[in-house]
Design a protein around this motif. Structure first.
Motif, PDB file in Angstrom:
ATOM      1  N   PHE A 158     -97.408  78.476  11.178  1.00  0.00           N
ATOM      2  CA  PHE A 158     -97.732  79.899  11.239  1.00  0.00           C
ATOM      3  C   PHE A 158     -96.943  80.674  10.196  1.00  0.00           C
ATOM      4  CE2 PHE A 158     -98.973  83.853  12.923  1.00  0.00           C
ATOM      5  CZ  PHE A 158     -97.861  84.668  12.990  1.00  0.00           C
ATOM      6  N   LEU A 159     -95.653  80.389  10.116  1.00  0.00           N
ATOM      7  CA  LEU A 159     -94.819  81.075   9.141  1.00  0.00           C
ATOM      8  C   LEU A 159     -95.248  80.738   7.722  1.00  0.00           C
ATOM      9  CD1 LEU A 159     -91.344  80.679  10.810  1.00  0.00           C
ATOM     10  CD2 LEU A 159     -92.561  82.808  10.400  1.00  0.00           C
ATOM     11  N   ASN A 160     -95.603  79.476   7.527  1.00  0.00           N
ATOM     12  CA  ASN A 160     -96.063  79.042   6.219  1.00  0.00           C
ATOM     13  C   ASN A 160     -97.326  79.787   5.824  1.00  0.00           C
ATOM     14  OD1 ASN A 160     -97.195  77.534   4.049  1.00  0.00           O
ATOM     15  ND2 ASN A 160     -95.934  75.806   4.633  1.00  0.00           N
ATOM     16  N   HIS A 161     -98.196  79.952   6.827  1.00  0.00           N
ATOM     17  CA  HIS A 161     -99.483  80.614   6.590  1.00  0.00           C
ATOM     18  C   HIS A 161     -99.290  82.075   6.236  1.00  0.00           C
ATOM     19  CE1 HIS A 161    -103.814  80.564   6.952  1.00  0.00           C
ATOM     20  NE2 HIS A 161    -103.762  81.696   7.646  1.00  0.00           N
ATOM     21  N   THR A 162     -98.431  82.751   7.009  1.00  0.00           N
ATOM     22  CA  THR A 162     -98.322  84.192   6.824  1.00  0.00           C
ATOM     23  C   THR A 162     -97.294  84.577   5.784  1.00  0.00           C
ATOM     24  OG1 THR A 162     -96.778  84.211   8.660  1.00  0.00           O
ATOM     25  CG2 THR A 162     -99.052  84.790   9.161  1.00  0.00           C
ATOM     26  N   LEU A 163     -96.161  83.877   5.755  1.00  0.00           N
ATOM     27  CA  LEU A 163     -95.092  84.276   4.849  1.00  0.00           C
ATOM     28  C   LEU A 163     -94.868  83.244   3.760  1.00  0.00           C
ATOM     29  CD1 LEU A 163     -92.587  85.599   7.526  1.00  0.00           C
ATOM     30  CD2 LEU A 163     -93.949  86.965   5.972  1.00  0.00           C
ATOM     31  N   GLN A 170     -91.790  77.683   2.425  1.00  0.00           N
ATOM     32  CA  GLN A 170     -92.663  76.709   1.784  1.00  0.00           C
ATOM     33  C   GLN A 170     -92.175  75.310   2.092  1.00  0.00           C
ATOM     34  OE1 GLN A 170     -92.539  77.830  -2.281  1.00  0.00           O
ATOM     35  NE2 GLN A 170     -93.781  79.654  -1.986  1.00  0.00           N
TER      36      GLN A 170
END
Lengths: 326, 279, 370
Positions: A158-163, A170
């Motif tokens: 989720f974090l990778n997707h949004t941020l 990354q």
């Protein structure tokens, strides 16, 4: 008790006689024992310092201050540098504070301040105390089996997707690493953060708060403009004490950090912290330099923790004593 | 920013945020306890958990009796060392310690409280294990005793300081020497705080793992000799978490449940004791 | 035919046992003759070291204690490096390591004439992986692909180098998550010995075999068990684990291309084949990786137990050599075989016996066996 003497204070030994003298001697003995106990803890402290410092000497002489900036941790070539471990310690502690500070402060404001939902205060305090009492290894166990898959399968993607435009988020996530360790540390540090912040906020004089409300400010404005600025120093102290706790946390972090001495921008990556290197490699460090390097890490860790704790206590102590004096 | 409606809304929002923070703060402990309970009960209820040592892979059953005995013995010996000394130092601080020596002791105690637990393990290893050429429960007890000392010491001092001076003066007025006043009047009055401090320190010590890693070392056999390596609940949890065998992992959860129950019981016991004393 | 032979040897051993007592037993699986094992004095022994043989050591000490309740053995798997370290400080009675002592390590113990090393068992290292849709044994790995993965050159499962060896296998487009050891490990030594042998690239990058190395990629886990757990829990993971752990936890392992070009699935038989390809194995000539022979498992190795030649206490020393003698002969070895280690070849067993006889207290030998 002696019979019928009117003295309020024990008379000087020279004048006393018989039973009196024995009882006064008892005072002396007790005083000696008490001072002896104090001397004992001083002795323990000295032995502690020696036991930590002396075995570190081979590494200190070998690497000197370059130890702090060297990135290599290579037991085969006997090249040791503390930077990866220091980096990991700082990063995980920073993540812990970023998470625990707002939540802790908010909860502390509720506990110290809020007039609504007062019935929740008791249970919440109890829950926080309970969390403080849960052993580190139990938190680590839960983190290893429950948190890690959760991070790997839900939170990290989720974090990778949004941020993901930030290098922080990354890279591939295995569930072990800086971010997970940071979350675990946040959980462990939360009770201290809340308890200390609550004490600090409580120490703000009622008069100030009431004056602000009397002038028509809302609760939120009072908090923002009056309480927090006043408590700034104390809250900084609370944050520092929480940092001190985070720096030294060993077991829960070791179970999820990934055990890889590296410095990298991605929070999903595995790393190492000062305590976990020591815990993992202590029993098998062969040779004075390898073992010395671990002790050197221990010295570094202890010095950092002491510095942070002393600074923190100065701030908190000074704040609460000033506030109560006001 | 000055419009009253906006201000009221901001107030509401901030209030909501605070409640949110509170909820988030309460979640970890609930989730943790829930998981420990659910995952730990099956292991706890399996036969032999409380009565057997761990068996090697392939032999069914097994338990953590070695660890239970180990934790109790290591913490017990550690407390025997730390409680009297800590109480004595606390007495020193409150009755004789309003001077530089007292301040130094307090400073050292504060420093110790903030140290990472692994430092105590290193201390125990260097001072006891290396000199005796033996991993032993005793070295772990000594490491834990040093860890417990500041807590007991501070709790004792705080409890003694809270005893009103009038009690002391009354005792002295009646002609009793200072040491009797301290031991027979002041300390009993402060006993609630002292015992609470001791119990809390013991609960903390029971949960510690890092100081035991290279002192007690661990032992899969039921061992009561303190001069030998010994197992402990915290070590079992730590090591079993990292092995791929489901039965051992189950034992880790069950041991965690047991440990949490032990810590909780100690905390509750301390509270009950304080309430009883205060009656 | 095999069953007839086993039945025959069972029958013979029963006869022998009935004819009157030896304190040993016949091992039905190896058909070895009865071994008389000396009764040890009461003692508590402590050992530390390798996790490679730990399942075997755990089962063995449990059984030995059942047989001779006066002797308890406490063994903690802290890694080969840890075992050597603790033995050097004389904190444990025996150290266990998958790789014999280096010159510097022997010197730290007082010199190579002050210590003796015996081989306790023979095992092999598997490449365990966690891939949905790839069955156990379906993945084929060659020396080049293994080196590529652990060097970080091959990062995805569907890399062309892997696909080339694995036609017909559905390799997903997933990151490879490498798992290695975080503690000082003899298993790591055996593995890196193999990689240094087969990949000049690897040797150049990491400097050769070692118990603890600077890994190009991957996460560290403690002990063979830790690596096994990590691989089991992490989709897309690959790690090197001793065979016993793989089989006990039912992990998937790869077929490995050995020296002769055959793809073999690591097994006890493969370890035995590898051992037999090297004559005259001793602690100073111990490597059996990348062995010739079509059945040889390529990443195999002995595991060693190290003790001081001159023991400090008579009772403890006697119990120690008695235990080690039992461990390295038929009675103890059966526990290794049950756990998919290979039984010690007879040449190693006799080397062990000679070595154990050299352990003394105050100048006289402790082991009373002919």
């Amino acid at each position: 008790m002696s019979k019928g003497t009117a003295e309020r204070v024990a008379p000087p030994p020279l004048v006393a006689a018989g039973r009196q003298r024995r009882l006064i001697a008892g005072d002396r003995v007790f005083e000696v024992i008490a001072y002896g106990a104090a001397a004992l803890i001083l002795l323990i402290a000295i032995v502690f310092v020696i036991a930590l410092f002396i075995p570190a000497l081979p590494a200190i002489t070998e690497f000197g201050l370059g130890f702090f900036i060297s990135r290599t941790w290579d037991p085969v070539r006997t090249q040791f540098g503390a930077l990866p471990a220091i980096y990991g310690t700082l990063v995980t502690s920073a993540i812990a504070l970023v998470i625990a500070f707002p939540i802790g402060l908010g909860a502390a404001l509720f506990l110290a301040e809020d007039s609504r939902l007062r019935f929740l205060r008791g249970p919440l305090s109890f829950a926080i105390e309970l969390l403080a009492g849960i052993p580190s290894v139990v938190v680590g166990l839960w983190a290893f089996f429950v948190l890690t898959p959760l991070m790997r399968d839900s939170v990290d993607p989720f974090l990778n997707h949004t941020l993901g435009f930030l290098p922080l988020f990354q890279g591939s996530a295995s569930g072990y690493g800086f971010l997970t360790a940071g979350v675990v540390l946040a959980i462990m540090v939360l009770p201290i953060m809340i308890a200390l912040s609550r004490d600090v906020i409580r120490a703000v004089p009622r008069a100030l708060r009431e004056a602000s409300l009397a002038l028509g400010a809302t609760n939120a404005e009072t908090i923002w403009s009056v309480i927090l600025p006043y408590a700034r120093v104390g809250i900084t102290g609370a944050v520092l004490l929480s940092l001190g706790r985070a720096l030294g946390e060993t077991i829960a972090v070791t179970m999820v950090i990934g055990n890889r001495p590296q410095i990298t921008g991605s929070l999903f990556a595995s790393g190492y912290t000062l305590p976990s290197v020591i815990a993992n490699e202590f029993t098998e460090a062969v040779g004075n330099v390898y073992l010395g390097a671990l002790f050197y890490l221990g010295v570094v860790l202890v010095l950092i923790t002491i510095a942070v704790n002393v600074l923190a206590r100065l701030l908190v102590w000074r704040f609460t004593s000033e506030a109560t004096a006001a | 920013m000055s419009h009253p409606l906006v201000r009221a809304m901001v107030d509401r929002v901030v209030g909501g945020l605070i409640v949110l923070c509170v909820s988030v703060a309460a979640i970890p402990v609930l989730v943790l306890l829930l998981f420990v309970l659910i995952n730990g009960l099956p292991g706890m209820l399996s036969p032999g958990f409380f009565t057997d040592p761990p068996y090697p892979q392939g032999v069914p059953g097994g338990g953590v009796l070695n660890a239970i005995i180990g934790t109790l013995e290591i913490v017990g010996i550690g407390s025997l060392l730390a409680v009297p000394l800590g109480a004595l130092i606390g007495i020193f601080l409150s009755e004789y310690g309003r001077n530089q020596i007292g301040d130094t002791v307090r400073f050292i105690s504060d420093v110790f409280t903030g140290l990472p637990s692994i430092a105590f393990g290193i201390f125990g290893y260097t001072v006891v294990v290396l000199t005796t050429h033996h991993f032993s429960a005793l070295s772990a007890s000594i490491a834990l005793a040093v860890l417990m000392l500041p807590v007991i010491l501070r709790a004792t001092e705080t409890a003694l300081v809270l005893v009103p001076n009038s009690l002391r003066e009354a005792g002295l007025a009646l002609g009793a020497p200072r040491w009797r006043v301290t031991l027979e009047i002041v300390v009993p009055a402060a006993l609630g705080g002292i015992v609470t401090g001791a119990l809390l320190a013991m609960a903390r010590a029971a949960g510690e793992t890092a100081p035991l890693l290279f002192t007690a070392f661990g032992n899969d056999i039921i061992q009561t000799n303190p001069l030998q390596p010994m197992g402990a609940l915290s070590l079992t949890i730590f090591r079993n978490a990292l092995v791929p065998y489901p039965n051992l992992q189950q034992q880790a959860w069950a041991a965690a449940l047991l440990l949490v129950a032990l810590v909780a019981a100690t905390n509750i016991a301390a509270r009950i004791y304080v309430r009883r004393i205060q009656r | 035919m095999k069953r007839v032979l086993i039945a025959l040897s069972l029958g013979v051993s029963l006869l022998l046992a009935a004819c009157g007592g030896s304190s040993g037993a016949t091992n039905p699986s190896t058909g070895a003759p009865a071994v008389v094992v000396p009764t040890p004095p009461a003692a508590q022994l402590t050992g530390a070291g390798a996790t490679f043989p730990q399942p075997f050591y755990d089962a063995a000490r449990f059984a030995y204690n059942k047989k001779f309740s006066q002797v308890t053995v406490n063994y903690q798997g802290v890694g080969s490096g840890g075992g050597i370290n603790q033995l050097t400080k004389k904190i444990v009675d025996f150290g266990a390591s998958d790789v014999p002592l280096k010159a510097s390590e022997a010197a730290a113990m007082g010199g190579s004439d002050k210590v003796v090393q015996i081989a306790s068992t023979l095992g092999t290292v598997s490449m365990a992986y966690n891939l949905d849709g790839v069955a156990d044994g379906a993945l084929k790995l060659t020396p080049d692909t293994i080196a590529g993965i652990f060097l970080g050159k091959i990062t995805k499962w569907n890399d062309s180098a892997l696909a080339a060896d694995n036609s017909g296998v559905n390799l997903p487009n997933q990151d490879i998550r490498v798992v290695h050891r975080s503690d000082g490990s003899g298993t790591t030594y055996i593995f890196t010995d193999y990689l240094s042998n087969v990949s000049p690239d690897w040797k150049a990058k990491t400097g050769g075999p070692g118990k603890s190395i600077s890994w190009p990629v991957g996460d560290g886990a403690q002990g063979n068990a830790g690596v096994a757990t990590r691989v089991t829990q992490t989709p897309g993971a690959i790690g090197y684990v001793e065979l016993a752990y793989v089989l006990q936890t039912k992990m998937k392992q790869a077929a490995l291309k050995n020296h002769d070009g055959t793809f073999v699935i690591p097994s006890a038989a493969g370890a035995t084949a590898a051992a037999n390809a090297f004559a005259g194995t001793t602690p100073s000539n111990f490597s059996i990786v990348n062995a010739a022979g079509k059945d040889s498992a390529p990443i195999s190795g002995y595991s060693w137990i190290i003790v001081y030649k001159d023991q400090a206490e008579k009772t403890k020393g006697t119990a120690l050599v008695d235990y080690l003698y039992w461990l390295t002969t038929a009675d103890g070895q059966q526990y290794a075989v049950n756990l998919h280690y290979a039984a010690l070849p007879s040449s190693m067993a006799s080397y062990d016996l000679t070595t154990l006889k050299g352990v003394t207290f105050g100048g006289s030998a402790l082991l009373s066996v002919s």
